[in-house]
Every structure is written in C-alpha cells, then in structure tokens.
Design a protein around this motif. Structure first.
Motif, PDB file in Angstrom:
ATOM      1  N   HIS A 151       0.923  -1.223   0.028  1.00 43.89           N
ATOM      2  CA  HIS A 151      -0.023   0.024  -0.006  1.00 43.89           C
ATOM      3  C   HIS A 151       0.893   0.971  -0.198  1.00 43.89           C
ATOM      4  O   HIS A 151       0.800   2.117  -1.083  1.00 43.89           O
ATOM      5  CB  HIS A 151      -0.790  -0.239   1.260  1.00 43.89           C
ATOM      6  CG  HIS A 151      -1.664   1.337   1.574  1.00 43.89           C
ATOM      7  ND1 HIS A 151      -3.367   1.168   0.692  1.00 43.89           N
ATOM      8  CD2 HIS A 151      -1.855   2.590   1.854  1.00 43.89           C
ATOM      9  CE1 HIS A 151      -4.102   2.195   1.039  1.00 43.89           C
ATOM     10  NE2 HIS A 151      -2.764   3.133   1.704  1.00 43.89           N
ATOM     11  N   HIS A 157      -4.881   7.506  -2.014  1.00 38.19           N
ATOM     12  CA  HIS A 157      -4.937   5.853  -1.299  1.00 38.19           C
ATOM     13  C   HIS A 157      -6.125   4.857  -1.934  1.00 38.19           C
ATOM     14  O   HIS A 157      -5.945   4.045  -1.164  1.00 38.19           O
ATOM     15  CB  HIS A 157      -5.435   6.748  -0.072  1.00 38.19           C
ATOM     16  CG  HIS A 157      -6.073   6.039   1.335  1.00 38.19           C
ATOM     17  ND1 HIS A 157      -5.692   4.754   1.615  1.00 38.19           N
ATOM     18  CD2 HIS A 157      -7.550   5.386   1.428  1.00 38.19           C
ATOM     19  CE1 HIS A 157      -6.367   4.317   2.409  1.00 38.19           C
ATOM     20  NE2 HIS A 157      -7.535   4.714   2.249  1.00 38.19           N
ATOM     21  N   ASP A 165      -4.774   9.167   5.752  1.00 36.66           N
ATOM     22  CA  ASP A 165      -3.965   9.210   4.732  1.00 36.66           C
ATOM     23  C   ASP A 165      -5.672   8.366   3.483  1.00 36.66           C
ATOM     24  O   ASP A 165      -5.942   8.828   2.345  1.00 36.66           O
ATOM     25  CB  ASP A 165      -3.648   8.585   3.652  1.00 36.66           C
ATOM     26  CG  ASP A 165      -3.779   6.550   4.316  1.00 36.66           C
ATOM     27  OD1 ASP A 165      -4.484   6.986   4.957  1.00 36.66           O
ATOM     28  OD2 ASP A 165      -3.208   5.755   4.277  1.00 36.66           O
ATOM     29  N   GLU A 202       1.850   3.587  -2.371  1.00 36.96           N
ATOM     30  CA  GLU A 202       1.282   5.261  -3.372  1.00 36.96           C
ATOM     31  C   GLU A 202       2.496   6.391  -3.234  1.00 36.96           C
ATOM     32  O   GLU A 202       2.274   6.924  -3.964  1.00 36.96           O
ATOM     33  CB  GLU A 202       0.836   5.859  -0.788  1.00 36.96           C
ATOM     34  CG  GLU A 202      -0.701   5.029  -0.588  1.00 36.96           C
ATOM     35  CD  GLU A 202      -0.905   5.871   0.106  1.00 36.96           C
ATOM     36  OE1 GLU A 202      -0.086   5.850   0.986  1.00 36.96           O
ATOM     37  OE2 GLU A 202      -2.486   5.854   0.462  1.00 36.96           O
TER      38      GLU A 202
HETATM   39 ZN   LIG Z   1      -3.351   5.025   2.050  1.00 38.16          ZN
END
Ligand SMILES: [Zn+2]
Length: 220
Positions: free
Chosen positions: A77, A96, A161, A81
C-alpha cells in the motif's frame, strides 16, 4: 487461501492494535464498517487459519504469520502511494483509493522494482513508515497535534491518508510531513487551535488536529 478479505482484516487488526494496543471486536467492526456478528465470524475464521489469537478479555491479536501478511499488505500500500506520487506525479489526495486495490495484487518482483526505483523509501507521502521486506517497521509517532501545548514548535510527522478532502485542505495550507509549526493559540473548551507555519497563521479544528501526528524537537 489468502483472499483480499483476509488481507483487509489483518491490516485492520494491525492498525487498530497499533493505535489502541488492544483490539476489541467492536473497534474492528467499526473500522471495517461491518456488523459485530460479521467481525466475530471472521475472527473465528482467522483464528482457525492460525493468523490471529483470540483470548477472552484480551481481544484479538495477530500471530506472527498474521502480522507478516499484514505488514506485507501495508508495505504494498505505502510503496504504491509513494510510486504514484513520486514517479507518476499524482497529488497525495489521489493515491489512497488506488493503493487499496493495488496492495492485493502487486507481485514480489514488481514490489522490489518499485522499491529500487524509488531509492528504497522509508516513508510514504503521508509520512507513514514503509515496512521492509523482512517486516521491520519504524515506530510511528504517537503525539497528536491536538495534544501539543501553546508555544510549542513541533514537526509534522504523519497525516491520516484516507480522507482526500482533508489531504487537499492540509496541502493548500502547506501542512506536509517534515514541516515545522508553532502552536500559537488554543481555544478553550475543545475549540480550534492556531498554528504558525513560516509567517502564516492557520486555524485548525480539533478533528483535523487529531489526524496529524507530530514530533517534538529531538524526538526520533
Ligand atoms: Zn493509503
């Protein structure tokens, strides 16, 4: 079998555990926006798979294999990003939701390539630490901007986020990780606080200040 749902549960358990220490089924259900009954059913399944342990009155805990999977998904993840911002030029409020999808499908080979291309980053654009391949992750700061005292200068370390509108709001005010702000005034009775960045005064409501983690000078 490691489905997307399993990965999402393990990640959520990890995040609640980090934030609150103990993971209650109700907190997990709330975080995942599901019923307590569904959460209980899933926890039972994860326990059967050896990914969590569930002791009465102790809440849910990730086992070592469960923690490994959670950190792997979080690594994906946060790398995605970083990649989307650094390599593709997307703004930090747009990455996100994409990363929520990519995190489940990224191959180890692509992960490694991305990591190398980005110069092995330690933090994502929101200031969250990126776990290493081996599953090491630096401590995340615990102090919230809302807990700072008037007169204090702190450095923004990490912002939440998952709220795109709030990220745009913070970005417009130049409030990024690494930026130093001085708390100049705190309204009583849970009122807003004013911070100064360079020579600009910025008023921030409590819910925003609670989503910003900060470091005091000298703190690692
Ligand atoms: Zn995120």
């Amino acid at each position: 079998m490691q489905t997307k749902a399993v990965e999402d549960y393990l990640k959520a358990i990890y995040e609640v555990q980090e934030r609150e220490g103990r993971v209650a089924t109700s907190a997990l259900a709330e975080r995942l926006q599901i019923s307590a009954a569904s959460a209980t059913g899933m926890i039972k399944k994860l326990a059967e798979m050896g990914l969590v342990s569930h002791e009465p009155y102790q809440g849910v805990r990730l086992t070592e294999p469960g923690r490994k999977i959670a950190l792997e998904v979080i690594r994906h993840h946060r790398l995605v990003e970083t990649y989307l911002v650094e390599a593709m030029g997307l703004t930090w409020d747009k990455v996100h939701d994409e990363a929520e999808k990519w995190e489940h499908v990224l191959s180890e080979e692509l992960e490694d390539r991305m990591d190398e291309m980005l110069g092995r980053p330690t933090h994502d654009p929101h200031g969250a630490p990126i776990p290493t391949r081996e599953g090491h992750i630096p401590e995340t700061p615990r102090l919230k901007l809302s807990e700072a005292v008037a007169g204090e200068t702190v450095t923004i370390a990490q912002v939440a986020d998952d709220d795109a509108a709030m990220l745009r709001y913070l970005g417009e005010r130049g409030l990024y990780p690494g930026v130093a702000v001085t708390v100049t005034h705190i309204e009583p009775f849970e009122g807003p606080l004013t911070v100064r960045r360079e020579d600009r005064d910025i008023s921030l409501g409590r819910p925003v200040a609670e989503c910003i983690k900060v470091r005091r000078p000298g703190e690692a």
